[in-house]
Write a protein that holds these residues in place. Structure first.
Motif, PDB file in Angstrom:
ATOM      1  N   GLN A 151      13.877  11.565   5.679  1.00 59.49           N
ATOM      2  CA  GLN A 151      14.651  12.640   6.315  1.00 59.49           C
ATOM      3  C   GLN A 151      14.049  14.012   5.986  1.00 59.49           C
ATOM      4  N   ALA A 152      13.557  14.171   4.763  1.00 54.22           N
ATOM      5  CA  ALA A 152      12.959  15.449   4.339  1.00 54.22           C
ATOM      6  C   ALA A 152      11.732  15.793   5.180  1.00 54.22           C
ATOM      7  N   LEU A 153      10.936  14.785   5.555  1.00 52.56           N
ATOM      8  CA  LEU A 153       9.760  15.029   6.394  1.00 52.56           C
ATOM      9  C   LEU A 153      10.193  15.361   7.828  1.00 52.56           C
ATOM     10  N   ILE A 154      11.120  14.571   8.353  1.00 56.20           N
ATOM     11  CA  ILE A 154      11.573  14.757   9.744  1.00 56.20           C
ATOM     12  C   ILE A 154      12.227  16.132   9.940  1.00 56.20           C
ATOM     13  N   SER A 155      12.995  16.562   8.920  1.00 56.65           N
ATOM     14  CA  SER A 155      13.712  17.842   9.033  1.00 56.65           C
ATOM     15  C   SER A 155      12.854  19.037   8.619  1.00 56.65           C
ATOM     16  N   GLY A 156      11.609  18.784   8.185  1.00 54.88           N
ATOM     17  CA  GLY A 156      10.698  19.877   7.854  1.00 54.88           C
ATOM     18  C   GLY A 156      10.888  20.482   6.474  1.00 54.88           C
ATOM     19  N   GLN A 157      11.647  19.796   5.594  1.00 54.89           N
ATOM     20  CA  GLN A 157      11.786  20.292   4.203  1.00 54.89           C
ATOM     21  C   GLN A 157      10.462  20.167   3.456  1.00 54.89           C
ATOM     22  N   VAL A 158       9.667  19.145   3.824  1.00 57.58           N
ATOM     23  CA  VAL A 158       8.349  18.936   3.206  1.00 57.58           C
ATOM     24  C   VAL A 158       7.328  18.706   4.313  1.00 57.58           C
ATOM     25  N   LYS A 159       6.057  18.888   3.973  1.00 56.83           N
ATOM     26  CA  LYS A 159       4.975  18.760   4.959  1.00 56.83           C
ATOM     27  C   LYS A 159       4.422  17.334   5.033  1.00 56.83           C
ATOM     28  N   ALA A 160       4.635  16.574   3.972  1.00 55.02           N
ATOM     29  CA  ALA A 160       4.149  15.189   3.916  1.00 55.02           C
ATOM     30  C   ALA A 160       5.025  14.403   2.944  1.00 55.02           C
ATOM     31  N   ILE A 161       4.910  13.080   3.004  1.00 50.01           N
ATOM     32  CA  ILE A 161       5.628  12.244   2.032  1.00 50.01           C
ATOM     33  C   ILE A 161       4.730  11.103   1.568  1.00 50.01           C
ATOM     34  N   GLY A 162       5.023  10.613   0.384  1.00 45.69           N
ATOM     35  CA  GLY A 162       4.360   9.419  -0.135  1.00 45.69           C
ATOM     36  C   GLY A 162       5.256   8.238   0.173  1.00 45.69           C
ATOM     37  N   GLY A 163       4.706   7.256   0.882  1.00 45.04           N
ATOM     38  CA  GLY A 163       5.539   6.133   1.290  1.00 45.04           C
ATOM     39  C   GLY A 163       4.852   4.796   1.144  1.00 45.04           C
ATOM     40  N   SER A 174       9.798   6.308  -8.307  1.00 44.58           N
ATOM     41  CA  SER A 174       9.268   5.151  -7.566  1.00 44.58           C
ATOM     42  C   SER A 174       7.774   5.026  -7.823  1.00 44.58           C
ATOM     43  N   SER A 175       7.186   3.933  -7.332  1.00 42.46           N
ATOM     44  CA  SER A 175       5.721   3.805  -7.447  1.00 42.46           C
ATOM     45  C   SER A 175       5.026   4.876  -6.603  1.00 42.46           C
ATOM     46  N   GLN A 176       5.694   5.315  -5.505  1.00 39.80           N
ATOM     47  CA  GLN A 176       5.133   6.416  -4.702  1.00 39.80           C
ATOM     48  C   GLN A 176       5.066   7.705  -5.522  1.00 39.80           C
ATOM     49  N   ASP A 177       6.136   7.965  -6.291  1.00 44.50           N
ATOM     50  CA  ASP A 177       6.221   9.157  -7.139  1.00 44.50           C
ATOM     51  C   ASP A 177       5.006   9.179  -8.076  1.00 44.50           C
ATOM     52  N   LYS A 178       4.768   8.064  -8.748  1.00 41.01           N
ATOM     53  CA  LYS A 178       3.646   7.993  -9.697  1.00 41.01           C
ATOM     54  C   LYS A 178       2.302   8.159  -8.980  1.00 41.01           C
ATOM     55  N   ALA A 179       2.131   7.443  -7.858  1.00 42.03           N
ATOM     56  CA  ALA A 179       0.842   7.486  -7.147  1.00 42.03           C
ATOM     57  C   ALA A 179       0.519   8.886  -6.621  1.00 42.03           C
ATOM     58  N   VAL A 180       1.518   9.549  -6.025  1.00 38.68           N
ATOM     59  CA  VAL A 180       1.298  10.882  -5.450  1.00 38.68           C
ATOM     60  C   VAL A 180       1.083  11.910  -6.559  1.00 38.68           C
ATOM     61  N   THR A 181       1.907  11.827  -7.608  1.00 41.63           N
ATOM     62  CA  THR A 181       1.783  12.772  -8.725  1.00 41.63           C
ATOM     63  C   THR A 181       0.410  12.637  -9.383  1.00 41.63           C
ATOM     64  N   ASP A 182      -0.043  11.386  -9.592  1.00 45.28           N
ATOM     65  CA  ASP A 182      -1.365  11.154 -10.195  1.00 45.28           C
ATOM     66  C   ASP A 182      -2.477  11.714  -9.303  1.00 45.28           C
ATOM     67  N   THR A 237       0.832  -1.204   0.000  1.00 46.44           N
ATOM     68  CA  THR A 237       0.000   0.000   0.000  1.00 46.44           C
ATOM     69  C   THR A 237       0.863   1.249   0.000  1.00 46.44           C
ATOM     70  N   ILE A 238       0.546   2.182  -0.894  1.00 46.70           N
ATOM     71  CA  ILE A 238       1.242   3.466  -0.955  1.00 46.70           C
ATOM     72  C   ILE A 238       0.328   4.522  -0.351  1.00 46.70           C
ATOM     73  N   SER A 239       0.859   5.232   0.634  1.00 41.48           N
ATOM     74  CA  SER A 239       0.038   6.161   1.413  1.00 41.48           C
ATOM     75  C   SER A 239       0.738   7.498   1.607  1.00 41.48           C
ATOM     76  N   LEU A 240      -0.052   8.476   2.054  1.00 38.23           N
ATOM     77  CA  LEU A 240       0.489   9.772   2.451  1.00 38.23           C
ATOM     78  C   LEU A 240       0.754   9.735   3.955  1.00 38.23           C
ATOM     79  N   TYR A 241       1.975  10.100   4.346  1.00 38.48           N
ATOM     80  CA  TYR A 241       2.352  10.192   5.758  1.00 38.48           C
ATOM     81  C   TYR A 241       2.627  11.653   6.098  1.00 38.48           C
ATOM     82  N   ALA A 242       2.102  12.091   7.251  1.00 39.71           N
ATOM     83  CA  ALA A 242       2.322  13.459   7.718  1.00 39.71           C
ATOM     84  C   ALA A 242       2.216  13.470   9.236  1.00 39.71           C
ATOM     85  N   ALA A 243       2.479  14.628   9.825  1.00 43.04           N
ATOM     86  CA  ALA A 243       2.397  14.755  11.289  1.00 43.04           C
ATOM     87  C   ALA A 243       0.969  14.520  11.751  1.00 43.04           C
ATOM     88  N   LYS A 244       0.828  13.879  12.928  1.00 39.81           N
ATOM     89  CA  LYS A 244      -0.496  13.646  13.503  1.00 39.81           C
ATOM     90  C   LYS A 244      -1.256  14.962  13.690  1.00 39.81           C
TER      91      LYS A 244
END
Length: 274
Positions: A180-192, A153-161, A125-132
């Motif tokens: 690391q980008a999510l943990i360090s605050g470079q982005v607000k969410a990630i596709g994982g 990645s398949s995440q790239d395709k799923a999120v972009t779509d 399953t490919i999902s969006l992860y973000a802060a609670k």
């Protein structure tokens, strides 16, 4: 003379054809033949943890290895693992080099033309992860956000779509850089993928959660087309380990998730031999 020579040629060709067919069927063993032989040759991935990989002791390990070992136990035979590259999985099965595939085979219509799939026994399953603390329940909620993914990645395709037109998709080199980008605050969410939850928790316990599922693909066990005995044996086995809790235990051990809900059918991908 001419007539005889033609007969001889015809006979020679028939003999060659028979020899080839004989060789192919000899290597593609039935379930009963494997039980008699006492060894099941399983095609598996050799370097795709946690699905299939060779561990530090040089032993084939992972989710697929555990399930394959349970299947061999069900048949009352030993397992011999044959690690395969992605591109070699289907040819190894169809030519009889392996008896069966427990090889992280995502179920696709294209592949279903070449191999017989079992009922699904695993999901990706490919999902969006973000802060609670960030409220997200549907794709519209991430409008204007920056969302990280591993590039190509398949995440790239799923999120972009799903949200590429309303959010900014930022592409990183790999899974680790994306997390690391999510943990360090470079982005607000990630596709994982489904392993991101445990990786985020390891980095910062209790901070992040899975918000939206974009896409789920299912994995099936691969057997040869038309071989009813293999398909029936493996489907009965999957039903048994779903019912007795063994599949849930293997899933929890390797994926750190509960057993997914599996579809009863998938369009154009039959689970049984007609």
């Amino acid at each position: 003379m001419h007539h005889n020579r033609r007969n001889f040629l015809g006979l020679a060709l028939a003999t060659i054809a028979f020899a080839t067919v004989g060789a192919a069927t000899a290597s593609a063993a039935s379930v009963e033949e494997i039980k008699a032989k006492g060894t099941l040759v399983v095609g598996i991935q050799g370097d795709n943890a946690p699905w299939g990989f060779v561990n530090t002791s040089g032993v084939q390990d992972g989710f697929d290895a555990d399930v394959a070992n349970l299947f061999a136990k069900e048949l009352g035979v030993n397992v011999q693992f044959q690690p395969l590259a992605v591109a070699n999985r289907i040819p190894a099965l169809t030519t009889g080099k392996v008896d069966i595939l427990f090889a992280t085979m995502a179920m696709t219509e294209e592949r279903a033309k070449s191999i017989q799939y079992s009922k699904p026994y695993a999901a990706n399953t490919i999902s969006l992860y973000a802060a609670k603390s960030d409220t997200v329940t549907k794709p519209e909620d991430v409008a204007g956000w920056e969302i990280g993914v591993p590039k190509s990645s398949s995440q790239d395709k799923a999120v972009t779509d799903a949200v590429g037109s309303t959010a900014t998709v930022r592409r990183f080199d790999d899974d680790a850089a994306t997390i690391q980008a999510l943990i360090s605050g470079q982005v607000k969410a990630i596709g994982g993928n489904q392993f991101y939850g445990q990786r985020l928790d390891a980095a910062s316990a209790g901070t992040y959660e899975r918000k939206i599922d974009f896409l789920t693909t299912y994995n099936g066990v691969g057997t040869r087309l038309g071989e009813k005995d293999w398909n029936e044996a493996v489907n009965a086995f999957i039903e048994k380990i779903k019912a007795n809790g063994e599949l849930a235990a293997v899933t929890k051990k390797w994926m750190a998730i509960d057993l997914p809900q599996f579809p009863e059918s998938i369009p154009n991908i039959p689970f049984t031999v007609n």
